[in-house]
Scaffold this active site. Structure first.
Site, PDB file in Angstrom:
ATOM      1  N   ASP A  67      22.720  33.662  35.831  1.00  0.00           N
ATOM      2  CA  ASP A  67      23.037  34.614  36.984  1.00  0.00           C
ATOM      3  C   ASP A  67      22.336  35.812  36.954  1.00  0.00           C
ATOM      4  O   ASP A  67      21.657  36.279  36.001  1.00  0.00           O
ATOM      5  CB  ASP A  67      24.618  34.742  37.096  1.00  0.00           C
ATOM      6  CG  ASP A  67      25.317  35.217  35.622  1.00  0.00           C
ATOM      7  OD1 ASP A  67      24.458  35.724  34.811  1.00  0.00           O
ATOM      8  OD2 ASP A  67      26.394  35.471  35.763  1.00  0.00           O
ATOM      9  N   ASN A 134      38.794  35.725  34.558  1.00  0.00           N
ATOM     10  CA  ASN A 134      39.386  35.246  35.628  1.00  0.00           C
ATOM     11  C   ASN A 134      38.964  33.663  35.717  1.00  0.00           C
ATOM     12  O   ASN A 134      39.024  32.993  36.971  1.00  0.00           O
ATOM     13  CB  ASN A 134      38.930  36.093  37.090  1.00  0.00           C
ATOM     14  CG  ASN A 134      37.275  35.921  37.083  1.00  0.00           C
ATOM     15  OD1 ASN A 134      36.656  35.420  36.142  1.00  0.00           O
ATOM     16  ND2 ASN A 134      37.127  36.342  38.289  1.00  0.00           N
ATOM     17  N   HIS A 136      35.866  32.814  35.683  1.00  0.00           N
ATOM     18  CA  HIS A 136      34.358  32.333  36.372  1.00  0.00           C
ATOM     19  C   HIS A 136      33.387  31.884  35.176  1.00  0.00           C
ATOM     20  O   HIS A 136      33.631  32.250  33.884  1.00  0.00           O
ATOM     21  CB  HIS A 136      34.107  33.494  37.029  1.00  0.00           C
ATOM     22  CG  HIS A 136      33.382  34.862  36.263  1.00  0.00           C
ATOM     23  ND1 HIS A 136      32.944  36.080  36.818  1.00  0.00           N
ATOM     24  CD2 HIS A 136      33.210  35.026  34.828  1.00  0.00           C
ATOM     25  CE1 HIS A 136      32.659  36.825  35.650  1.00  0.00           C
ATOM     26  NE2 HIS A 136      32.691  36.019  34.637  1.00  0.00           N
ATOM     27  N   GLU A 141      32.713  32.371  40.994  1.00  0.00           N
ATOM     28  CA  GLU A 141      34.012  33.210  41.038  1.00  0.00           C
ATOM     29  C   GLU A 141      35.167  32.139  41.303  1.00  0.00           C
ATOM     30  O   GLU A 141      34.668  30.857  41.841  1.00  0.00           O
ATOM     31  CB  GLU A 141      33.973  34.252  41.955  1.00  0.00           C
ATOM     32  CG  GLU A 141      32.828  35.283  41.722  1.00  0.00           C
ATOM     33  CD  GLU A 141      33.223  36.216  40.535  1.00  0.00           C
ATOM     34  OE1 GLU A 141      34.234  35.925  39.568  1.00  0.00           O
ATOM     35  OE2 GLU A 141      32.685  37.413  40.557  1.00  0.00           O
TER      36      GLU A 141
HETATM   37  P1  PGA Z   1      31.398  38.331  27.995  1.00  0.00           P
HETATM   38  O1  PGA Z   1      31.317  38.017  29.510  1.00  0.00           O
HETATM   39  O2  PGA Z   1      30.516  37.488  27.506  1.00  0.00           O
HETATM   40  O3  PGA Z   1      30.754  39.730  28.098  1.00  0.00           O
HETATM   41  O4  PGA Z   1      32.868  38.427  27.696  1.00  0.00           O
HETATM   42  C1  PGA Z   1      31.526  36.824  30.174  1.00  0.00           C
HETATM   43  C2  PGA Z   1      31.978  36.634  31.529  1.00  0.00           C
HETATM   44  O5  PGA Z   1      32.063  37.505  32.077  1.00  0.00           O
HETATM   45  O6  PGA Z   1      31.131  35.512  32.131  1.00  0.00           O
END
Ligand code: PGA
Length: 238
Positions: A67, A134, A136, A141
């Site tokens: 992404d 959340n 995602h 999302e």
């Molecule tokens: P993080 O983020 O690896 O920094 O915890 C994961 C995400 O938000 O997809």
């Protein structure tokens, strides 16, 4: 979804890196989708070390960023492409043209999405994912349907706040581009990674709660070859 749990974070990193080296030995031309963020950072460091020691090579692989944020300057260290470069790409032997990333600076972002999907071509052999608080996956999302394509997305408020941890300023992104759920679910193999106590609740909902678009990661339970790989803390509610 196979659930694999390591007692310590160190064992979690070493275990994942060892499986990754095995995959690369067996299939030197793997097409891999990769996340940025904090979760994979120690694993990327372990892989960089493996390359330096001659124990792994990315020469024949194609790596695709999962992404990208929109609205940040090209040099912003918080851009996914820049995090991936700093944590992995700059330290491994992948040819420059085999690292694929999403150019959200381009004037026609829809076209960028179509071209990225075309570059993904027949699909990923391995997709490595982190998970947001959340639920995602990348910027897929809550509300992202299994058929969703690579597309521009408006970020969920929780993802906007979470993005601040990667930035050195307060101008948080509000939109981004996500490789769609369709591509993730079509991947031949998926590793969903999580470490640390803050992920325990969402991991429990992902693995044991209702399957649905309100927790996009739960949709991976429909995937025939998906492993949820957690350390003791992230897996403490399972
Ligand atoms: P993080 O983020 O690896 O920094 O915890 C994961 C995400 O938000 O997809």
């Amino acid at each position: 979804m196979h659930i694999l749990r390591f007692d310590t974070k160190i064992a979690w990193v070493q275990g994942i890196a060892s499986w990754w080296r095995d995959r690369l030995h067996l299939h030197p031309s793997l097409r891999i989708c990769l996340p940025s963020g904090n979760t994979p950072t120690p694993i990327y460091a372990a892989m960089a070390q493996s390359v330096a020691r001659g124990e792994a090579s990315f020469r024949g692989t194609d790596l695709f960023a999962l992404d990208e944020y929109g609205g940040l300057a090209p040099s912003d260290p918080g851009l996914c492409v820049n995090m991936l470069r700093k944590d992995l790409i700059d330290h491994i032997d992948i040819p420059a043209n085999r690292f694929h990333w999403i150019d959200t600076q381009a004037p026609d972002v829809d076209r960028v999405c179509r071209d990225y999907d075309a570059a993904i071509g027949a699909g990923f052999d391995l997709t490595i994912l982190g998970i947001g608080l959340n639920g995602h996956l990348g910027l897929n999302e809550p509300g992202s349907v299994p058929e969703s394509e690579t597309r521009r997305v408006e970020m969920h408020p929780a993802s906007i706040s979470a993005s601040a941890q990667y930035l050195t300023h307060s101008n948080t992104p509000k939109w981004g581009v996500a490789v769609g759920m369709r591509r993730l679910l079509e991947s031949r193999e998926v590793w969903l990674l999580a470490s640390g106590a803050t992920k325990a609740e969402i991991i429990q909902r992902t693995a044991e709660g209702e399957i649905g678009v309100s927790v996009p990661a739960s949709l991976l339970r429909y995937h025939p070859n998906c492993s949820l790989i957690v350390d003791g803390e992230a897996g403490s509610r399972l």
